[in-house]
Design an enzyme around this catalytic site. Sequence first.
Site, PDB file in Angstrom:
ATOM      1  N   ILE A  29      -0.066  -8.692 -31.002  1.00 17.47           N
ATOM      2  CA  ILE A  29      -0.925  -9.409 -31.958  1.00 17.47           C
ATOM      3  C   ILE A  29      -0.885  -8.736 -33.334  1.00 17.47           C
ATOM      4  CG2 ILE A  29      -3.173  -8.274 -31.501  1.00 17.47           C
ATOM      5  CD1 ILE A  29      -2.457 -12.036 -32.076  1.00 17.47           C
ATOM      6  N   LYS A  58     -10.570  -9.550 -30.271  1.00 15.85           N
ATOM      7  CA  LYS A  58     -11.244  -9.984 -29.055  1.00 15.85           C
ATOM      8  C   LYS A  58     -10.459  -9.519 -27.836  1.00 15.85           C
ATOM      9  CE  LYS A  58      -9.154 -12.711 -27.013  1.00 15.85           C
ATOM     10  NZ  LYS A  58      -7.815 -12.765 -26.291  1.00 15.85           N
ATOM     11  N   ASP A  87      -8.968 -13.163 -20.560  1.00 17.97           N
ATOM     12  CA  ASP A  87      -8.551 -12.699 -21.902  1.00 17.97           C
ATOM     13  C   ASP A  87      -8.235 -13.907 -22.792  1.00 17.97           C
ATOM     14  OD1 ASP A  87      -7.429 -10.424 -23.802  1.00 17.97           O
ATOM     15  OD2 ASP A  87      -5.919 -11.990 -23.687  1.00 17.97           O
TER      16      ASP A  87
HETATM   17  P1  NAP Z   1      -0.079  -5.434 -26.647  1.00 18.26           P
HETATM   18  O1  NAP Z   1       1.122  -6.227 -27.043  1.00 18.26           O
HETATM   19  O2  NAP Z   1      -0.071  -4.733 -25.347  1.00 18.26           O
HETATM   20  O3  NAP Z   1      -0.357  -4.446 -27.850  1.00 18.26           O
HETATM   21  C1  NAP Z   1      -1.404  -3.514 -27.840  1.00 18.26           C
HETATM   22  C2  NAP Z   1      -0.865  -2.175 -28.299  1.00 18.26           C
HETATM   23  O4  NAP Z   1      -1.938  -1.242 -28.244  1.00 18.26           O
HETATM   24  C3  NAP Z   1       0.206  -1.630 -27.380  1.00 18.26           C
HETATM   25  O5  NAP Z   1       1.495  -2.057 -27.781  1.00 18.26           O
HETATM   26  C4  NAP Z   1       0.038  -0.131 -27.486  1.00 18.26           C
HETATM   27  O6  NAP Z   1       0.930   0.400 -28.468  1.00 18.26           O
HETATM   28  C5  NAP Z   1      -1.401   0.059 -27.994  1.00 18.26           C
HETATM   29  N1  NAP Z   1      -2.253   0.738 -26.997  1.00 18.26           N
HETATM   30  C6  NAP Z   1      -3.145   1.704 -27.277  1.00 18.26           C
HETATM   31  N2  NAP Z   1      -3.781   2.106 -26.170  1.00 18.26           N
HETATM   32  C7  NAP Z   1      -3.284   1.395 -25.165  1.00 18.26           C
HETATM   33  C8  NAP Z   1      -3.552   1.381 -23.784  1.00 18.26           C
HETATM   34  N3  NAP Z   1      -4.464   2.184 -23.216  1.00 18.26           N
HETATM   35  N4  NAP Z   1      -2.871   0.500 -23.015  1.00 18.26           N
HETATM   36  C9  NAP Z   1      -1.939  -0.313 -23.556  1.00 18.26           C
HETATM   37  N5  NAP Z   1      -1.649  -0.347 -24.892  1.00 18.26           N
HETATM   38  C10 NAP Z   1      -2.317   0.513 -25.678  1.00 18.26           C
HETATM   39  O7  NAP Z   1      -1.374  -6.383 -26.629  1.00 18.26           O
HETATM   40  P2  NAP Z   1      -1.732  -7.558 -27.637  1.00 18.26           P
HETATM   41  O8  NAP Z   1      -1.326  -8.862 -27.090  1.00 18.26           O
HETATM   42  O9  NAP Z   1      -1.299  -7.206 -28.987  1.00 18.26           O
HETATM   43  O10 NAP Z   1      -3.324  -7.551 -27.500  1.00 18.26           O
HETATM   44  C11 NAP Z   1      -4.124  -6.556 -28.122  1.00 18.26           C
HETATM   45  C12 NAP Z   1      -5.523  -7.129 -28.344  1.00 18.26           C
HETATM   46  O11 NAP Z   1      -5.391  -8.320 -29.129  1.00 18.26           O
HETATM   47  C13 NAP Z   1      -6.217  -7.548 -27.048  1.00 18.26           C
HETATM   48  O12 NAP Z   1      -7.584  -7.278 -27.158  1.00 18.26           O
HETATM   49  C14 NAP Z   1      -5.924  -9.048 -26.962  1.00 18.26           C
HETATM   50  O13 NAP Z   1      -6.886  -9.781 -26.228  1.00 18.26           O
HETATM   51  C15 NAP Z   1      -5.965  -9.429 -28.436  1.00 18.26           C
HETATM   52  N6  NAP Z   1      -5.235 -10.656 -28.779  1.00 18.26           N
HETATM   53  C16 NAP Z   1      -3.967 -10.884 -28.296  1.00 18.26           C
HETATM   54  C17 NAP Z   1      -3.322 -12.090 -28.607  1.00 18.26           C
HETATM   55  C18 NAP Z   1      -1.930 -12.412 -28.132  1.00 18.26           C
HETATM   56  O14 NAP Z   1      -1.508 -13.578 -28.270  1.00 18.26           O
HETATM   57  N7  NAP Z   1      -1.160 -11.459 -27.616  1.00 18.26           N
HETATM   58  C19 NAP Z   1      -3.965 -13.028 -29.411  1.00 18.26           C
HETATM   59  C20 NAP Z   1      -5.199 -12.725 -29.938  1.00 18.26           C
HETATM   60  C21 NAP Z   1      -5.820 -11.536 -29.603  1.00 18.26           C
HETATM   61  P3  NAP Z   1       1.408   1.933 -28.269  1.00 18.26           P
HETATM   62  O15 NAP Z   1       2.055   1.989 -26.924  1.00 18.26           O
HETATM   63  O16 NAP Z   1       2.336   2.180 -29.411  1.00 18.26           O
HETATM   64  O17 NAP Z   1       0.148   2.756 -28.332  1.00 18.26           O
END
Ligand code: NAP
Length: 311
Positions: free
Chosen positions: A14, A90, A168
Site C-alpha cells: 500500500i 486501516k 482486513d
Molecule cells: P505489506 O505489503 O505486507 O506491507 C507492509 C510492510 O510493512 C511490509 O512490506 C514490511 O516491510 C513492513 N512490516 C513492518 N513490520 C512488519 C511485520 N511485523 N510483519 C510484516 N510486515 C511488516 O502490506 P500492505 O498491503 O501494504 O498493508 C499494510 C497496511 O495497509 C495494512 O494495515 C493493510 O490493511 C493496509 N491497506 C492495504 C491495502 C492493500 O490493498 N494492500 C489497501 C489499503 C490499506 P519490511 O519487511 O521492509 O519491514
Amino acid sequence: MNPIRVGLVGVGKIARDQHIPALRANPAFVLAACASRRAREEGVENFHSVEAMLEHCPALDAVAICTPPQVHYEAAKLALEKGKHVLLEKPPCATTMQLDNLVRLAKGADRTLYQTWHSQHAPGVAPAARWLKDRKILGARVTWKENVRQWHPGQTWIWQAGGFGVLDPGINAISILTKIIHEPFFAESAHLFVASNHAAPIAADIVFRTAGGAEISAALDFRHTGVQTWDIDIDTDAGPIKLSAGGGVLTIGDKPVPPNPGALGSEYESIYARFAELIIRAQSDVDARPFQLVSDIFMVAKQSTVEPFED
Ligand code: NAP
C-alpha cells in the site's frame, strides 16, 4: 507554509501503490524518510526501524504508518511521543483500546491523529451518504468477495492472530456502511470460517441490525476466483441504491450517478488533502466505529474450521 516533512513506516504494497505516489503528488508534503526492516525507497533517507528514523530525523513533522495492523500501535505511540502528527492506515490497531490510547496521546501532545478509512474516500460514497440521509433503510446486502492470492500476495501477517483475515478488506465495507447509514447498527450474529492452517478467518457471513430494525447481511470471502466483487446493495423506502467497485460506482435505481466533478482523483489523494487540512487546523480525525463493529463481530461469532488454504 513549508511542506510537511513525512516519514513513512512500512514500505510494502500500500505504501508503494498509494502513499508514496500520493505524497509525491501533493506539494503540501515532502517524503523525507522511510523506515522498513528490508525495503528501501529511492531519494529519501532510509532506516531499519521507526526508532532509528525518529532519532536521526528530528525535523520530521509527521509519520504515516503503513505496516500491518499488529504493529501499528507501537509505531504510532513512538511518533506521538516524539511530537509528530500521525496518519494511520486501516485497520487502525490490533485492539480497540490501543486506538483509544493513541487518541489520548495525540490529545496530550497536541498533535494530529488521522485514522484513515480509505474506502470512505471512494467517489460514490459521499453522494450515497447524501442521498440516504432522508431515506429509510429497509435492508442491505454486502458482497465482498476477492482472491486473496491476487490482492494480498505473500502477506503472511494477514493470516496470523491480529491480522484480521478476510475482515482486513471486510472492514472497508463496514467503513462505508458507517459513513452512509445515518442510524446506529450492531453486529447481531456472525459465522467465521478459519482455514485449519491459519489463525484469522478466510470467509465470514455476518448479520448486522440497524436501530430501526433493518437487516444488513454481509458475505465476505477470500477464496473467490471469479469476478471480483465489492458491492453494497441497499433497499430504501425510495427504491434501491447500489455501491459497486468498493464504493467507486454509485447507481440509484437503475441510473448510474456520475462522479462529482470537484471530487479528487484517487482515494489517497483525498486522504492526504485531508491530512494536510487537519494539521493546519490542529485537529484529529478518528472514527472508531468500523473497528468496534469488527471487534463485536468476533464477540458474537461462531467459528468453523475449513480445509487448509495455501496462499
Ligand atoms: P505489506 O505489503 O505486507 O506491507 C507492509 C510492510 O510493512 C511490509 O512490506 C514490511 O516491510 C513492513 N512490516 C513492518 N513490520 C512488519 C511485520 N511485523 N510483519 C510484516 N510486515 C511488516 O502490506 P500492505 O498491503 O501494504 O498493508 C499494510 C497496511 O495497509 C495494512 O494495515 C493493510 O490493511 C493496509 N491497506 C492495504 C491495502 C492493500 O490493498 N494492500 C489497501 C489499503 C490499506 P519490511 O519487511 O521492509 O519491514
